[in-house]
Structures are given as C-alpha cells and as structure tokens.
Design a protein around this motif. Structure first.
Motif, PDB file in Angstrom:
ATOM      1  N   ALA A 251       1.163  -1.318   0.391  1.00  0.00           N
ATOM      2  CA  ALA A 251       0.131  -0.121   0.384  1.00  0.00           C
ATOM      3  C   ALA A 251       1.051   1.473  -0.175  1.00  0.00           C
ATOM      4  CB  ALA A 251      -1.085  -0.176   1.398  1.00  0.00           C
ATOM      5  N   PHE A 252       0.532   1.963  -0.717  1.00  0.00           N
ATOM      6  CA  PHE A 252       1.312   3.619  -0.948  1.00  0.00           C
ATOM      7  C   PHE A 252       0.596   4.525  -0.226  1.00  0.00           C
ATOM      8  CE2 PHE A 252       2.953   0.467  -4.104  1.00  0.00           C
ATOM      9  CZ  PHE A 252       4.595   0.856  -4.341  1.00  0.00           C
ATOM     10  N   PHE A 253       0.747   5.300   0.957  1.00  0.00           N
ATOM     11  CA  PHE A 253       0.369   6.231   1.623  1.00  0.00           C
ATOM     12  C   PHE A 253       0.753   7.727   0.909  1.00  0.00           C
ATOM     13  CE2 PHE A 253      -1.563   2.209   3.037  1.00  0.00           C
ATOM     14  CZ  PHE A 253      -3.733   2.920   3.251  1.00  0.00           C
ATOM     15  N   VAL A 254       0.610   8.301  -0.144  1.00  0.00           N
ATOM     16  CA  VAL A 254       1.411   9.559  -0.008  1.00  0.00           C
ATOM     17  C   VAL A 254       0.840  10.367  -0.271  1.00  0.00           C
ATOM     18  CG1 VAL A 254       3.269  10.122  -2.597  1.00  0.00           C
ATOM     19  CG2 VAL A 254       3.046   7.971  -1.625  1.00  0.00           C
ATOM     20  N   ASP A 255       1.514  11.196   0.624  1.00  0.00           N
ATOM     21  CA  ASP A 255       1.084  12.899   0.007  1.00  0.00           C
ATOM     22  C   ASP A 255       2.197  13.696  -0.561  1.00  0.00           C
ATOM     23  OD1 ASP A 255      -0.386  13.645   2.279  1.00  0.00           O
ATOM     24  OD2 ASP A 255       0.574  13.900   3.762  1.00  0.00           O
ATOM     25  N   LYS A 256       2.090  14.347  -1.568  1.00  0.00           N
ATOM     26  CA  LYS A 256       2.412  15.294  -3.153  1.00  0.00           C
ATOM     27  C   LYS A 256       2.955  16.171  -2.438  1.00  0.00           C
ATOM     28  CE  LYS A 256       4.258  13.395  -5.669  1.00  0.00           C
ATOM     29  NZ  LYS A 256       4.237  13.045  -6.787  1.00  0.00           N
ATOM     30  N   THR A 257       2.509  16.978  -0.911  1.00  0.00           N
ATOM     31  CA  THR A 257       2.588  18.547  -0.741  1.00  0.00           C
ATOM     32  C   THR A 257       3.316  18.492   0.767  1.00  0.00           C
ATOM     33  OG1 THR A 257       0.372  18.458  -0.588  1.00  0.00           O
ATOM     34  CG2 THR A 257       0.987  19.459  -2.632  1.00  0.00           C
ATOM     35  N   SER A 258       4.084  19.258   0.623  1.00  0.00           N
ATOM     36  CA  SER A 258       4.160  19.163   2.327  1.00  0.00           C
ATOM     37  C   SER A 258       3.567  21.250   2.661  1.00  0.00           C
ATOM     38  CB  SER A 258       5.915  20.199   2.390  1.00  0.00           C
ATOM     39  OG  SER A 258       5.851  20.028   3.674  1.00  0.00           O
ATOM     40  N   ILE A 259       2.959  20.523   4.507  1.00  0.00           N
ATOM     41  CA  ILE A 259       1.734  21.497   4.406  1.00  0.00           C
ATOM     42  C   ILE A 259       2.529  22.222   5.904  1.00  0.00           C
ATOM     43  CG2 ILE A 259      -0.091  22.436   4.934  1.00  0.00           C
ATOM     44  CD1 ILE A 259      -0.374  20.848   2.701  1.00  0.00           C
ATOM     45  N   ASN A 260       2.664  23.475   5.569  1.00  0.00           N
ATOM     46  CA  ASN A 260       2.772  24.662   6.988  1.00  0.00           C
ATOM     47  C   ASN A 260       1.791  25.339   7.870  1.00  0.00           C
ATOM     48  OD1 ASN A 260       3.793  26.385   8.732  1.00  0.00           O
ATOM     49  ND2 ASN A 260       5.593  26.216   7.876  1.00  0.00           N
ATOM     50  N   LEU A 261       1.033  23.870   7.661  1.00  0.00           N
ATOM     51  CA  LEU A 261      -0.134  25.586   8.712  1.00  0.00           C
ATOM     52  C   LEU A 261       0.347  26.557   9.461  1.00  0.00           C
ATOM     53  CD1 LEU A 261      -2.514  22.087   9.936  1.00  0.00           C
ATOM     54  CD2 LEU A 261      -2.232  24.207   7.958  1.00  0.00           C
ATOM     55  N   GLN A 262       0.859  26.742  10.284  1.00  0.00           N
ATOM     56  CA  GLN A 262       1.714  28.437  11.086  1.00  0.00           C
ATOM     57  C   GLN A 262       2.229  29.396   9.485  1.00  0.00           C
ATOM     58  OE1 GLN A 262       5.330  26.907  13.952  1.00  0.00           O
ATOM     59  NE2 GLN A 262       3.299  26.997  15.790  1.00  0.00           N
ATOM     60  N   MET A 263       2.630  29.037   9.186  1.00  0.00           N
ATOM     61  CA  MET A 263       2.825  30.133   7.829  1.00  0.00           C
ATOM     62  C   MET A 263       1.874  29.643   6.572  1.00  0.00           C
ATOM     63  SD  MET A 263       5.698  30.856   9.287  1.00  0.00           S
ATOM     64  CE  MET A 263       6.097  31.877   7.488  1.00  0.00           C
ATOM     65  N   GLN A 264       0.697  29.028   6.703  1.00  0.00           N
ATOM     66  CA  GLN A 264      -0.288  29.028   5.197  1.00  0.00           C
ATOM     67  C   GLN A 264       0.476  29.055   4.469  1.00  0.00           C
ATOM     68  OE1 GLN A 264      -3.800  30.502   5.757  1.00  0.00           O
ATOM     69  NE2 GLN A 264      -4.067  30.363   8.350  1.00  0.00           N
ATOM     70  N   ASN A 265       0.755  27.795   4.067  1.00  0.00           N
ATOM     71  CA  ASN A 265       1.732  28.151   2.875  1.00  0.00           C
ATOM     72  C   ASN A 265       1.785  26.650   2.706  1.00  0.00           C
ATOM     73  OD1 ASN A 265       4.115  27.102   4.000  1.00  0.00           O
ATOM     74  ND2 ASN A 265       4.698  28.758   4.192  1.00  0.00           N
TER      75      ASN A 265
END
Length: 509
Positions: A251-265
C-alpha cells in the motif's frame, strides 16, 4: 352470556398454550429477527463461519460489576445476547460464564488477568458516591488468551468485531504479518498509534527497512509505505520491486505536498517513488485538491478589540462520499474526511492487463492547485472557482504487475492500494471513526481477509440530513410552528358545525 364467557375461556387457554409452546421450541432452536439497517443486533455471516469452524473449546469469561451507573446497566445484557448467538453457531465449541462479583473467584481472577477498573460516580440514597467497577472480558483458547479490558457503552456497536477478531486470532496457527516501512521520512509509530493498536490485535506488525533481507514474503505478507518525504535509494526501490514481484502486497499512502499550517503555505514533494508506482499502473499527482464538499475549520478574526472564532468550510479538507459501493472496502462506509489530498493519475494502467478500481472520488465541484499553492483560509468557499470533474483519490489494483527494473518480468498475482492522502488515519488528523475503518479495511483487503471487513463495517451508518436551501428552511420552520395549531382549530370548527347541524331525533313525551 355464559356461552360468551365459555368462548373467552377457550380462547385464553389456546393463547396461553401457544405462548408455552413457543417458549419450549425457543429452548431448542435459536432464532432472532433483526430488522435494523445493517443487522447490527445479530451476528454477521463471517462471525458465524469463524465460530462454526472452531476445533477446540473457547471459554469466554465476563467480569462485570453488579452495581453499575444507569447508562452502563444494559451492557452486560447486550453482551449476553451476543454470546448466546456465538454459542448457538459454535457447534458446542464456545461457552461463556459471568463471574459473580461477590465470589472469591472474581477477585482472584481479576488479579490473575490484570483487568483494570474504573471509578464512577453513582447516586445512592440521595448521595453521590465514588465506586470502583469492572467491565472486562477474557477469551481463552487452548493455552492462549485475549483480553478486552474495559467495555463502555460506545464500544457496543463494535463489540462483535472485537470478539470475533480475537477468537480468530486465538484459533489461527500463524497470523499474517504486516510490515510498516521505516526511513525516508515515513510516518513514525506514534503518528499512527491508533491504527497500529488495532492492527496489532489481528496481525503481527513490525517495522521494516527497505532492503532485500527485510522485504521477503516469507517474513511479511503486506508492506505499508506511509507518508514518505525523502527520495528512495535505488537499492530500496529495487527491494520494494522484488517484494512485489514475488507476490507481496503493498500500500502506498503518499502526500505530494508539504503543508506548513503555521505559515499557511504549501510546497511540492517530488519523490522518485513515482517511477515505481507508474510501472505498476497509477501515480499520485503533484497537486492539491480543493472540494466544495469539505470539512470545517475555525478561523480567528480580529474585530476591534475582540477575537472572533468563525467556523468556515475549508476546501482543502475534502469530505468524500463518492465511494465504490461494489467493493467490500467501502461498501458500508458513508464518508471519509481527507487532509490536503492529491489526485491520482490512473492512465498508466492502460494496456497493462491489470484490474484497477477507483475506490473514492471527490465531488463534481472541485479545483486543483499545482506549482503555486494558496491555502489561506481567508475566503468563503463560494468564492472559489470549481470545475465539474470528479477526481480519483484512492485506488485498488489487482493482477500481475510489470517490474520497474525489468520490463519483461511479471509479478505473481498480488494486490496494491494507492492513496493520494497519507494523513486521513494519522493521529490528530482523522475526522471520524470511518477514516480509521477505511484504512483497516484497505489492509484487510490487501491480506485477502475480507471477512473482517464485513464485520467491522456493518455498524458504520450515518444518516446526514439533506441540504436545505434558506427559503425552504423558512417554510419548514413556519409549517412546524403553525401547522398543528391550524389543524386542531380546523378540527374544532368542523366538530362545532357538525354538532350545530345535528337534529334531535329523541322521542318527546
């Protein structure tokens, strides 16, 4: 008059006779009529099959305190009803007993099995008192045991899964093994603590490294690659490929974006794992999905001297309801909440002679961001521009796969699952119990243990209200306020007019 009384007596005797006969028959033949959606008060076929296949005695010991708070008093009776049904279908191989709390045996076995207690407040003679209660079960089979330490009211809907999975675990000589890949920025055990705890009750779960010594089918049946954030070495990719070629499930559970919620980017995660997945038939795209059918976040806004918390629909938390109902994995899951998910490209499966099934899609009102991301929660969801395409986010693949390193090599028949979101089941991120159930169902599907899927999913039922427009809400509101009084008044007027028009036909002296 006497004949009437005689007929009444005979009818009463017949009724009493039928009641007695039904009770006698019920002693020898078990029968339960369950009309609930999902048959939540009766055993599933999978549970019946598992207990029917027992080849040795299973003993279930129940340790319930005699004095319980009102909200917990029904639990022992519900457990007993379940165990009665297990016993009926076990061909005499399952027995249960409720240990009397006042007996010495209760205290001794509580210590032996190390069952925990809980302190609860109970009203007694107009005074609240704190009491220690036990609500545990122990399941014994041969020289092995499984413990359900403390049962609460919220555990009752899933109690069949808890009991059946433990019986299955006890009666199985060799449990399937699940490998959680470590390294390359993959999720740490504490980030997936809840799902690991459930998996460990049914499988042998180990952390493994991406090398040919660890990734062998005689060691693990299924490999879970969860949220990698770094590129893999060629040796690691080769080890994963060889594992799949030899019939290992993955199983490949993959995120393709890195999220920074504090900086909201957000920024892209470019992984060379893509090349491996493309060879098998599917790729997670470098994008971010926004969906009008979305979850809610709280946004704090400054109004003068005050900070106001406003709940708003946030498109980057897609609420997925478009599931493939033909698959046992999602057949009875109503919805899942994703967390900054990416779409899947399934075109790589064309011409590969494999079976691909899209398990979950977004709603038709979606948009995609790629390259430049804006995840600021500063807009109303109606202000976004939505397209009309349903985007795939989770897919299942089955068949003989082509090797990434040797295009002429084909794998043994196996299974692969791919998700464009690796967060929906992680700690502090999953929105509902259904998220956890979906992850566990995917693992069960990979290990071909679809019986457990049917037990776990049968109690998951949501009944959300249909969306109502503001104008319709006003109409419904006034109908609720005025309709009943108007009906009562109308009935009163009709009755008054009827009485007024009635003629007196009584005889006059």
């Amino acid at each position: 008059m006497k004949n009437k009384f005689k007929d009444f007596d005979i009818s009463l005797v017949f009724i009493l006779g039928i009641v007695v006969l039904v009770n006698i028959i019920s002693v020898f033949y078990f029968f339960r009529l369950d009309l609930t959606d999902g048959r939540i008060y009766s055993l599933s076929d999978a549970s019946k099959k598992i207990v029917a296949g027992l080849d040795d005695k299973v003993i279930v010991k129940c340790f319930f305190s005699s004095e319980l708070p009102p909200e917990m008093k029904s639990i022992p009776r519900q457990i007993k009803d379940n165990l009665d049904e297990y016993k009926t279908y076990s061909n005499g191989n399952l027995e249960y007993e409720f240990i009397d709390q006042t007996s010495e045996e209760f205290s001794k076995q509580i210590m032996d099995y190390q069952l925990p207690s809980a302190q609860v407040q109970m009203l007694e003679k107009d005074e609240f008192k704190v009491k220690r209660i036990f609500m545990g079960m122990v399941i014994l089979y041969e020289d092995k045991k499984e413990i359900i330490p403390f049962i609460q009211q919220g555990d009752i809907p899933a109690i069949e899964y808890e009991i059946t999975s433990r019986i299955k675990k006890l009666a199985t000589d060799k449990l399937p093994s699940i490998g959680i890949l470590s390294g390359f920025g993959c999720a740490q055990p504490e980030e997936i603590r809840t799902v690991l705890q459930v998996l460990s009750s049914q499988y042998v779960v180990d952390q493994v490294t991406a090398d040919t010594n660890s990734l062998k089918t005689d060691r693990i049946n299924t490999l879970l690659i969860i949220s990698p954030k770094e590129n893999f070495t060629q040796e690691a990719l080769s080890a994963i490929d060889k594992f799949i070629m030899s019939g290992g499930k993955a199983a490949f559970f993959v995120d393709k974006t890195s999220i920074n919620l504090q900086m909201q980017n957000a920024s892209d995660l470019n992984l060379n794992l893509d090349s491996l997945m493309m060879a098998y038939g599917v790729k997670v795209n470098n994008d971010l999905i926004g969906d009008k059918q979305a979850g809610i976040i709280t946004v704090r806004q400054q109004k003068g001297f005050f900070t106001i918390a406003n709940p708003v629909k946030y498109p980057f938390l897609p609420h997925i309801t478009d599931m493939d109902r033909s698959s046992p994995v999602t057949q009875k899951i109503e919805a899942v909440d994703l967390y900054f998910a990416s779409s899947l490209d399934t075109t790589f499966s064309n011409g590969k002679n494999i079976e691909l099934k899209v398990l979950a899609r977004t709603s038709s009102e979606t948009f995609i961001q790629s390259g430049n991301y804006n995840i600021m929660a500063d807009r109303d969801i109606e202000d976004y521009t939505f397209g009309s395409e349903k985007l795939p986010v989770i897919a299942l693949l089955k068949g003989s796969f082509q090797s990434y390193f040797n295009s002429s090599e084909k794998s043994l028949e196996t299974r692969i699952a791919v998700s464009g979101d690796a967060d929906f089941f992680q700690e502090n991120k999953f929105g509902s119990q259904e998220n956890i159930s979906l992850f566990l169902n995917l693992v069960d599907w990979l290990t071909a243990d679809e019986a457990l899927i049917s037990i776990r999913s049968k109690n998951i039922t949501q009944r959300p209200l249909d969306k109502v427009e503001d104008g319709d809400k006003t109409i419904i509101k006034w109908l609720n306020i005025a309709l009943i009084p108007v009906l009562i008044a109308a009935m009163g007027i009709l009755r008054w007019r009827k009485n007024r028009n009635r003629k007196d036909f009584s005889l006059k002296k």
